[in-house]
Enzyme design. Structure first.
Site, PDB file in Angstrom:
ATOM      1  N   GLU A   1       9.244  -3.857  10.988  1.00 50.13           N
ATOM      2  CA  GLU A   1       9.581  -2.559  10.400  1.00 50.13           C
ATOM      3  C   GLU A   1      10.053  -1.578  11.466  1.00 50.13           C
ATOM      4  O   GLU A   1       9.384  -1.377  12.483  1.00 50.13           O
ATOM      5  CB  GLU A   1       8.383  -1.967   9.659  1.00 50.13           C
ATOM      6  CG  GLU A   1       8.692  -0.616   9.016  1.00 50.13           C
ATOM      7  CD  GLU A   1       7.643  -0.122   8.052  1.00 50.13           C
ATOM      8  OE1 GLU A   1       7.831   0.973   7.489  1.00 50.13           O
ATOM      9  OE2 GLU A   1       6.636  -0.841   7.840  1.00 50.13           O
TER      10      GLU A   1
ATOM     11  N   LYS B   1      -0.830  -9.588   3.471  1.00 47.69           N
ATOM     12  CA  LYS B   1      -0.123  -9.075   4.651  1.00 47.69           C
ATOM     13  C   LYS B   1      -1.073  -8.207   5.472  1.00 47.69           C
ATOM     14  O   LYS B   1      -1.822  -7.402   4.920  1.00 47.69           O
ATOM     15  CB  LYS B   1       1.110  -8.259   4.243  1.00 47.69           C
ATOM     16  CG  LYS B   1       1.896  -7.716   5.443  1.00 47.69           C
ATOM     17  CD  LYS B   1       3.167  -7.001   5.016  1.00 47.69           C
ATOM     18  CE  LYS B   1       2.909  -5.636   4.422  1.00 47.69           C
ATOM     19  NZ  LYS B   1       2.307  -4.672   5.394  1.00 47.69           N
TER      20      LYS B   1
ATOM     21  N   GLU C   1      -1.184  -5.625   8.958  1.00 48.05           N
ATOM     22  CA  GLU C   1      -0.465  -4.894   9.994  1.00 48.05           C
ATOM     23  C   GLU C   1      -1.118  -5.146  11.356  1.00 48.05           C
ATOM     24  O   GLU C   1      -2.318  -5.404  11.455  1.00 48.05           O
ATOM     25  CB  GLU C   1      -0.464  -3.395   9.692  1.00 48.05           C
ATOM     26  CG  GLU C   1       0.301  -3.022   8.440  1.00 48.05           C
ATOM     27  CD  GLU C   1       0.362  -1.513   8.224  1.00 48.05           C
ATOM     28  OE1 GLU C   1      -0.024  -0.751   9.142  1.00 48.05           O
ATOM     29  OE2 GLU C   1       0.797  -1.103   7.135  1.00 48.05           O
TER      30      GLU C   1
ATOM     31  N   ASP D   1      -0.979  -6.507  -0.093  1.00 45.74           N
ATOM     32  CA  ASP D   1      -0.980  -5.736   1.153  1.00 45.74           C
ATOM     33  C   ASP D   1      -2.414  -5.261   1.430  1.00 45.74           C
ATOM     34  O   ASP D   1      -2.951  -4.435   0.691  1.00 45.74           O
ATOM     35  CB  ASP D   1      -0.042  -4.536   0.997  1.00 45.74           C
ATOM     36  CG  ASP D   1       0.485  -4.031   2.320  1.00 45.74           C
ATOM     37  OD1 ASP D   1       0.112  -4.582   3.368  1.00 45.74           O
ATOM     38  OD2 ASP D   1       1.286  -3.072   2.301  1.00 45.74           O
TER      39      ASP D   1
ATOM     40  N   ASP E   1       0.822  -1.205   0.000  1.00 45.01           N
ATOM     41  CA  ASP E   1       0.000   0.000   0.000  1.00 45.01           C
ATOM     42  C   ASP E   1       0.858   1.258   0.000  1.00 45.01           C
ATOM     43  O   ASP E   1       0.351   2.373  -0.082  1.00 45.01           O
ATOM     44  CB  ASP E   1      -1.013  -0.002   1.143  1.00 45.01           C
ATOM     45  CG  ASP E   1      -0.387  -0.032   2.528  1.00 45.01           C
ATOM     46  OD1 ASP E   1       0.859   0.017   2.632  1.00 45.01           O
ATOM     47  OD2 ASP E   1      -1.151  -0.100   3.518  1.00 45.01           O
ATOM     48  N   SER E   2       2.174   1.071   0.026  1.00 47.37           N
ATOM     49  CA  SER E   2       3.110   2.187  -0.172  1.00 47.37           C
ATOM     50  C   SER E   2       2.951   2.798  -1.552  1.00 47.37           C
ATOM     51  O   SER E   2       3.474   3.893  -1.813  1.00 47.37           O
ATOM     52  CB  SER E   2       4.555   1.721   0.024  1.00 47.37           C
ATOM     53  OG  SER E   2       4.817   0.552  -0.744  1.00 47.37           O
TER      54      SER E   2
END
Length: 284
Positions: free
Chosen positions: A183, A114, A116, A84, A45-46
């Site tokens: 991270e 993924k 978070e 993501d 999502d970056s």
């Protein structure tokens, strides 16, 4: 590449060799990454920051992420691809996690997703894993909830915070995550996590002891220069190279050097005369 890696292959690398992962958001980048033999691609999502110019990854929608994931899969058909999950896909309502994860698999052809860490992360991860979709957990600096962490800062810097981070990673493993991304974590804390878990750790700003490393491709290629995290190593300066190329193009167009003869399509002289005759007769 002879064949796509499996979850079992990736887990089997722990303690044997380092794992490599890079981000991709489109066909040509994914194709180049696959051609280089990188183990995994994260459709991160970056993309919000480095491609779309948005301030927050929270602004990404499921439809946007699926769009980019489809392009990546077309470019890298033989690479293990991870979708993501954007903020709206699971953090607004953990009950929607499995359904949104299924879109990454069935619509975009991803091999895993993924998630978070957040308050209901384990509920979300367990739901997705029960549906048969592999999950990579993500602890430490979690950009989707960075506002609750005091901003984009290193996490786990004191004993209490480090213990909490280790517990989170262990909890992700216990519910069945096949790997955990760390991270912005102090190197010795990351080493503790890596030694504690039986599944691989993938580090970004977490030191060399992790089982693998990931970088945002636009960062490591020097394509995105608005800001540069300390942990990024730029392996190229492609933004500067592009600017130089654009300047040369601009100058050549203005000076009449481009397009040159080798860039031009020709028509036979007789056919061109026929066009002119037709024009002269008023019947073009």
């Amino acid at each position: 590449m002879s064949g796509k890696l499996t979850v079992q292959d990736i887990q089997g690398f722990k303690g044997r060799r380092k794992i490599t992962m890079l981000t991709a958001y489109d066909y040509p980048m994914a194709h180049a990454i696959e051609s280089a033999g990188i183990d995994m691609i994260l459709v991160g999502d970056s993309v919000a920051n480095v491609v779309l110019g948005l301030e927050s990854t929270k602004d990404m929608t499921m439809d946007q992420m699926i769009y980019h994931a489809c392009a990546v899969r077309r470019g890298a058909p033989h690479t293990f691809v991870i979708g993501d999950m954007p903020f709206e896909a699971y953090q607004k309502d953990a009950a929607r996690s499995a359904g949104n994860a299924a879109r990454f698999v069935h619509e975009a052809g991803c091999d895993a997703v993924k998630l978070e860490w957040f308050d209901c992360a384990l509920e979300a991860a367990e739901s997705v894993i029960r549906s048969g979709i592999p999950v990579m957990g993500h602890v430490g600096l979690t950009p989707q909830t960075a506002d609750k962490l005091g901003g984009f800062k290193v996490q786990g810097k004191d004993a209490s915070a480090a213990r909490a981070l280790i517990r989170q990673a262990l909890d992700f493993e216990k519910v069945g995550c096949f790997a955990v991304l760390l991270e912005c974590v102090p190197d010795r804390v990351a080493r503790l996590v890596t030694e504690t878990l039986s599944v691989p750790t993938i580090g970004i700003g977490a030191g060399p002891s992790c089982d693998g490393q990931v970088l945002v491709t636009h960062d490591m290629l020097g394509l995105f220069e608005r800001y540069k995290p300390r942990f990024v190593k730029a392996y190229a300066r492609m933004n500067q190279d592009m600017i130089k190329a654009f300047e040369v193009f601009k100058d050549e167009v203005r000076d009449g050097k481009f397009p040159a003869d080798e860039h031009i399509f020709k028509i036979k002289e007789e056919e061109f005369k026929n066009i002119r005759r037709a024009e002269d007769d008023g019947g073009a």
